[in-house]
Write a protein that holds these residues in place. Sequence first.
Motif, PDB file in Angstrom:
ATOM      1  N   THR A 233       4.198  -6.361  -7.288  1.00 47.05           N
ATOM      2  CA  THR A 233       3.803  -5.204  -6.475  1.00 47.05           C
ATOM      3  C   THR A 233       4.933  -4.188  -6.398  1.00 47.05           C
ATOM      4  OG1 THR A 233       2.204  -6.463  -5.169  1.00 47.05           O
ATOM      5  CG2 THR A 233       3.122  -4.491  -4.156  1.00 47.05           C
ATOM      6  N   GLY A 248      -5.285   2.098  -7.296  1.00 48.52           N
ATOM      7  CA  GLY A 248      -5.149   1.215  -8.434  1.00 48.52           C
ATOM      8  C   GLY A 248      -5.293  -0.253  -8.080  1.00 48.52           C
ATOM      9  N   SER A 249      -4.742  -1.110  -8.944  1.00 49.99           N
ATOM     10  CA  SER A 249      -4.975  -2.547  -8.838  1.00 49.99           C
ATOM     11  C   SER A 249      -4.374  -3.164  -7.580  1.00 49.99           C
ATOM     12  CB  SER A 249      -4.425  -3.249 -10.089  1.00 49.99           C
ATOM     13  OG  SER A 249      -3.025  -3.022 -10.218  1.00 49.99           O
ATOM     14  N   GLU A 252      -6.700  -2.352  -4.780  1.00 49.58           N
ATOM     15  CA  GLU A 252      -7.946  -3.125  -4.911  1.00 49.58           C
ATOM     16  C   GLU A 252      -7.758  -4.548  -4.418  1.00 49.58           C
ATOM     17  OE1 GLU A 252      -8.980  -2.806  -8.997  1.00 49.58           O
ATOM     18  OE2 GLU A 252      -9.530  -0.676  -8.873  1.00 49.58           O
ATOM     19  N   ARG A 253      -6.638  -5.173  -4.784  1.00 53.01           N
ATOM     20  CA  ARG A 253      -6.398  -6.549  -4.329  1.00 53.01           C
ATOM     21  C   ARG A 253      -6.171  -6.598  -2.818  1.00 53.01           C
ATOM     22  NH1 ARG A 253      -3.854  -6.916  -9.545  1.00 53.01           N
ATOM     23  NH2 ARG A 253      -1.831  -6.237  -8.719  1.00 53.01           N
ATOM     24  N   THR A 423      -0.894 -10.078  -4.172  1.00 50.99           N
ATOM     25  CA  THR A 423       0.011  -8.938  -3.954  1.00 50.99           C
ATOM     26  C   THR A 423       1.375  -9.344  -3.414  1.00 50.99           C
ATOM     27  OG1 THR A 423      -0.623  -8.505  -1.656  1.00 50.99           O
ATOM     28  CG2 THR A 423      -2.006  -7.535  -3.377  1.00 50.99           C
TER      29      THR A 423
END
Length: 584
Positions: A233, A248-249, A252-253, A423
């Motif tokens: 992260t 972004g990812s 989202e997580r 994360t």
Amino acid sequence: MLHTASRPLTLIPLLFALLLSACSTPQNTTSPERSNAPTSAASSHNSAPGQAAIASAHPLATAAGMAVLEEGGNAFDAAIAVAASLGVVEPYSAGIGGGGFWLLYDAKAAQYRFIDAREMAPAAAHRDYYLNADGTVNRDKAVNGPTAAGIPGQAAAFAHISEHYGELPLKKTLRAAIHQARDGFPVDEHYRTLMGYRLEAIRRFPESARLFLDDNDIPAAGFNLQQPELAQTLSALAADGFDGFYTGSVAERLLQAVNSNGGEWTAADLAGYRVIEREPVHVRYGALEVISAPPPSSGGIAIVQMLNMLSHFDWKTMNAVDQTHLLTEVMRRAYRDRAEFLGDPDFVEVPVSELLSEARAQAWAESIDPVQATPSLDLAGPKNLNEGFHTTHLSVLDKDGNMVSATLSINLPFGSAFTAAGTGILLNNEMDDFSAKPGEPNAYGLVGNEANAIAPGKRPLSSMTPTIINSPQQSAILGTPGGSRIISMVFLGALEHLQGKAVEDWVSRPRFHHQYLPDVIQHEPGTFSDQQQVALTRMGHRLQAVGRQYGNMQAILWDKRKQQVTAASDPRGIGSASVSPAGK
């Protein structure tokens, strides 16, 4: 919108006699509104120290900051490195799952800036968010798990400060923290002690238990604690700045983990987070300046109120008992006003001019009985606010005279105890700093603080008080963690400085605290002798030893007369202070 001061403050020269040879009419430049206009410094910043210094709550974080300075970074770059490292090696106190306040002095521009990176309530939050069907407060929902977390501001602060004030990219300033998260760091006794406060909560959340425990128990001292997902992260943040965290990812997580565990965050909550540059509380007394945190911190206003009240007394010549009595009464009144009037200035009117006026200071001073404690209930205010007691602080000075005083938090030790899977982000529980049920009478029959009620997008009130005190002779950078006791600790530390004490004395001074309610003097063991306790009790004070030392002050002093820089880390903690050789 806040009221700005309508007339100058006055403070008698006695308070600053050791720092100023004369005191002209002071000017209050407080204007803690949403603003892009910087506060200009007085002409006393007219040289550079030629040395750099960092004081932080962990040796690994201090070392990370010094390495960035040696690589050509400035104080702002170093502060990012220190803060990011603290978020890894002090998961109990700060991190990118939380937020904080950053007080900056830009030497080249001769300007102070205050970066508000406090957490924000998500859009789903509302005034009665933590109330059960019967109207009682659901404390578990407010303290544990993703429902307790505000939208984090720490990552946004890193991106903002790096872009607007730093010299180095985040890839360099976050490098040490990334390595520490990936490769691990040894658990110490301080970690073990603080985990003891939150062990059962951590065990409730499998991802947190996996990361921060060893076989579901407190790790032994020396255990190498690794956080590989956090390293990833931080790497995304280093590569893509704000978007690497809030879209972004990673985002989202975060949303998947929060919302599948009872939280109510949206993509708009994350993408819409912004730091706010506010005007700091900035009061000039002749050539001396006190610069501190504006709302949504209550610290700067309370500090100035206490100094203004204190100016009406010959406090330096008092014996220990009389001085303790006076400082207690000053604290009592400032904390009373804090409980009633302070909140997020983007949502409520904060009567700054009235709170900081000489008229109010004089009225409060005249209400102080020199030989008898004032019962707090006689002051007819609302109940006080509860805050988490573990935070962290860092102070930085570079060779060019740039300064940072930053106080960062996730609230209680290990925050909400919830880590978002995939994360490594341990979320804060700062939503508990709101008034969960405004208008409800407390045990004393007093009504809670409406100004700090929950609202979507609102930032909870805080006591975090990063502070700089500047004069032509000296510049002091200080701050500390400690929940509602932060303000009184910074106040006592500032008084040590104003009496010409060494920086080591500021951080090690025995501490006591009064916050209006509960109506007791809380104090560290050994702060008062038996005779002093008897005398204070006879004056009507109730004393309560808290059973442990508290606070973790980090401080730097630049003595411009001697061209000497000194720094100190609170002996109560495990932190370290480092000063570079002259010319480096």
